[in-house]
Write a protein that holds these residues in place. Structure first.
Motif, mmCIF file in Angstrom:
data_model
loop_
_atom_site.group_PDB
_atom_site.id
_atom_site.type_symbol
_atom_site.label_atom_id
_atom_site.label_comp_id
_atom_site.label_asym_id
_atom_site.label_seq_id
_atom_site.Cartn_x
_atom_site.Cartn_y
_atom_site.Cartn_z
ATOM 1 N N ILE A 62 -12.139 0.032 19.974
ATOM 2 C CA ILE A 62 -11.976 -1.399 19.361
ATOM 3 C C ILE A 62 -12.364 -2.510 19.479
ATOM 4 O O ILE A 62 -12.444 -3.564 19.221
ATOM 5 N N LEU A 63 -12.742 -3.012 21.053
ATOM 6 C CA LEU A 63 -13.032 -4.209 21.307
ATOM 7 C C LEU A 63 -14.809 -4.439 21.372
ATOM 8 O O LEU A 63 -14.889 -5.806 21.479
ATOM 9 N N LEU A 64 -15.523 -3.046 21.046
ATOM 10 C CA LEU A 64 -16.069 -3.437 20.402
ATOM 11 C C LEU A 64 -16.775 -2.940 19.108
ATOM 12 O O LEU A 64 -17.492 -4.115 19.612
ATOM 13 N N TYR A 65 -16.574 -2.930 18.227
ATOM 14 C CA TYR A 65 -16.479 -3.152 17.379
ATOM 15 C C TYR A 65 -15.857 -4.391 17.142
ATOM 16 O O TYR A 65 -16.473 -5.295 16.558
ATOM 17 N N ALA A 66 -15.081 -5.506 18.116
ATOM 18 C CA ALA A 66 -14.494 -6.234 17.640
ATOM 19 C C ALA A 66 -15.776 -7.483 18.086
ATOM 20 O O ALA A 66 -15.717 -8.636 17.800
ATOM 21 N N GLY A 67 -15.850 -7.421 19.173
ATOM 22 C CA GLY A 67 -17.273 -8.208 19.832
ATOM 23 C C GLY A 67 -18.172 -7.683 19.161
ATOM 24 O O GLY A 67 -19.383 -9.461 18.253
ATOM 25 N N VAL A 68 -19.210 -6.792 18.497
ATOM 26 C CA VAL A 68 -20.325 -6.851 17.682
ATOM 27 C C VAL A 68 -19.684 -7.110 16.617
ATOM 28 O O VAL A 68 -20.707 -8.138 15.956
ATOM 29 N N ALA A 69 -18.749 -7.396 15.722
ATOM 30 C CA ALA A 69 -18.250 -7.995 14.531
ATOM 31 C C ALA A 69 -18.305 -10.007 14.314
ATOM 32 O O ALA A 69 -18.990 -10.154 13.906
ATOM 33 N N LEU A 70 -17.761 -9.956 15.805
ATOM 34 C CA LEU A 70 -17.813 -11.455 16.213
ATOM 35 C C LEU A 70 -19.482 -11.937 16.607
ATOM 36 O O LEU A 70 -19.437 -12.265 16.197
ATOM 37 N N PHE A 71 -20.220 -10.914 17.464
ATOM 38 C CA PHE A 71 -21.542 -11.786 17.613
ATOM 39 C C PHE A 71 -22.491 -11.233 16.171
ATOM 40 O O PHE A 71 -23.470 -12.499 15.777
#
Length: 297
Positions: A53-62
Motif C-alpha cells: 500500500i505504501l509503495l502504490y501510494a508513493g509511486v502514484a503520488l510521484f
C-alpha cells in the motif's frame, strides 16, 4: 444400529436395554463463517500488505504529480519565458520533458506489477501456504524466491534514492523562483531577475531573462501555474520518499521471510534425519526380535 449426526463437540453412546437397539450419536463440530474468516485473515501477510500500500501510494503520488508538474513547467516556459520548441529534432528542454514523461509511465507500470509479485511472495511464505503444502515446497522454492526479491528490492531502493535526489532539483528551482517573487513584492526597486540559463534549461546563447518590474514577471508570480507546479513538485518528492520507505520496509519483510524459510529448511532436514534414525532403530529391533524367536523355536 442407527447413526445420528449432531453439530456439537462431545460423543455419547446409548443402548436401550431389553430391545437390543443400539443408538450411536456422532457429535461433530461444524465450522462456521467466523472460523473461516479468522483463518483467512490469519493467512494474510500484513507486513507485505502495508509495504505494498505504501509503495502504490508513493509511486502514484510521484507519477501523477510529476507528470502534472512537467506539464506545468512546459506552460511556464512557453507563456512567460517565451521558450519555443526546436524546429529540428534536437535534445532541447521540451524533448527531455517528453522523455521523462515516458519514463514515468514505465515506472508506474513496472512497480504496479512488482507490488503484485511481492504480495504473492508474501502469501507464498505465510503460514497459510505452509498449512496447505507443507514445509518442503516452502523451503525449496521460498529460499530462491526470497533471495531473488531481496537483491531486486535492494537495487530498486538505490534507484529510488537516485529518483528522490533528482526530484529535489525542480523543488529547489521552484523554491528559488517563489522566493524571488516574494522578495520582489516586499522590496520595491530591487533588481531581481529570473534566468533559466543558470539551471541549464536553455542554451547560454539564448537570453530569456524575466526581471522584476516587468508585466510578465508579475503575471507569472500571480499565476496559478507557478504555485500549482511548485506544490506538485513537492508532492512528487514526497511520493519518491514514500517509495524509498516502502522499499526499506520490503527489505525487512523479505529478510524475515528468508530467515523463516531457512529455519524451516533446517527443521525439515532435522525431521528427515530423525525419522530415518527411528526407522533404522525399528528395523534393528524387528530383526533382533525375529532372530530371538527363531533361536527359541
Amino acid at each position: 444400529m442407527y447413526d445420528i449426526t449432531v453439530s456439537v463437540e462431545v460423543g455419547v453412546l446409548c443402548r436401550r436395554g431389553g430391545e437390543g437397539v443400539e443408538v450411536r450419536v456422532l457429535w461433530r463440530r461444524g465450522r462456521g463463517c467466523l472460523d473461516c474468516c479468522v483463518k483467512c485473515l490469519g493467512g494474510i501477510p500484513y507486513p507485505s500488505l502495508i509495504a505494498t500500500i505504501l509503495l502504490y501510494a508513493g509511486v502514484a503520488l510521484f507519477c501523477g504529480c510529476g507528470h502534472e508538474a512537467l506539464t506545468g513547467t512546459v506552460t511556464i516556459l512557453q507563456n512567460y519565458f517565451e521558450v519555443v520548441r526546436s524546429p529540428v529534432e534536437a535534445l532541447d528542454v521540451f524533448t527531455m520533458i517528453d522523455i521523462i514523461k515516458y519514463v514515468i509511465y514505465g515506472i508506474a507500470s513496472a512497480f504496479f506489477v512488482y507490488g503484485i509479485l511481492l504480495m504473492v511472495e508474501g502469501f507464498f511464505t505465510s503460514g497459510a501456504i505452509k498449512d496447505l503444502y507443507g514445509d518442503f515446497k516452502i523451503t525449496t522454492c521460498g529460499r530462491c524466491v526470497s533471495a531473488w526479491f531481496i537483491m531486486l528490492t535492494y537495487i530498486f531502493m538505490l534507484a529510488w534514492l537516485g529518483v528522490t535526489a533528482f526530484t529535489s532539483i525542480p523543488v529547489f528551482i521552484y523554491f528559488n523562483i517563489w522566493n524571488i517573487c516574494q522578495n520582489a513584492t516586499t522590496l520595491e526597486g530591487a533588481s531581481l531577475c529570473l534566468d533559466p540559463r543558470q539551471y541549464g534549461i536553455i542554451p547560454i546563447a539564448e537570453a530569456k531573462t524575466v526581471c522584476a518590474g516587468s508585466e510578465k514577471f508579475y503575471r507569472m508570480c500571480d499565476s496559478n501555474e507557478l504555485d500549482m507546479t511548485f506544490h506538485l513538485c513537492v508532492c512528487a518528492l514526497a511520493g519518491a520518499g514514500a517509495a524509498v520507505i516502502a522499499m526499506i520496509h520490503y527489505l525487512m519483510v523479505l529478510s524475515a521471510n528468508w530467515a523463516y524459510v531457512k529455519d524451516a529448511c533446517r527443521m525439515q532436514k532435522y525431521e528427515d534425519i530423525k525419522s530415518k534414525e527411528e526407522q533404522e532403530l525399528h528395523d534393528i529391533h524387528s530383526t533382533r526380535s525375529k532372530e530371538r524367536l527363531n533361536a527359541y523355536t
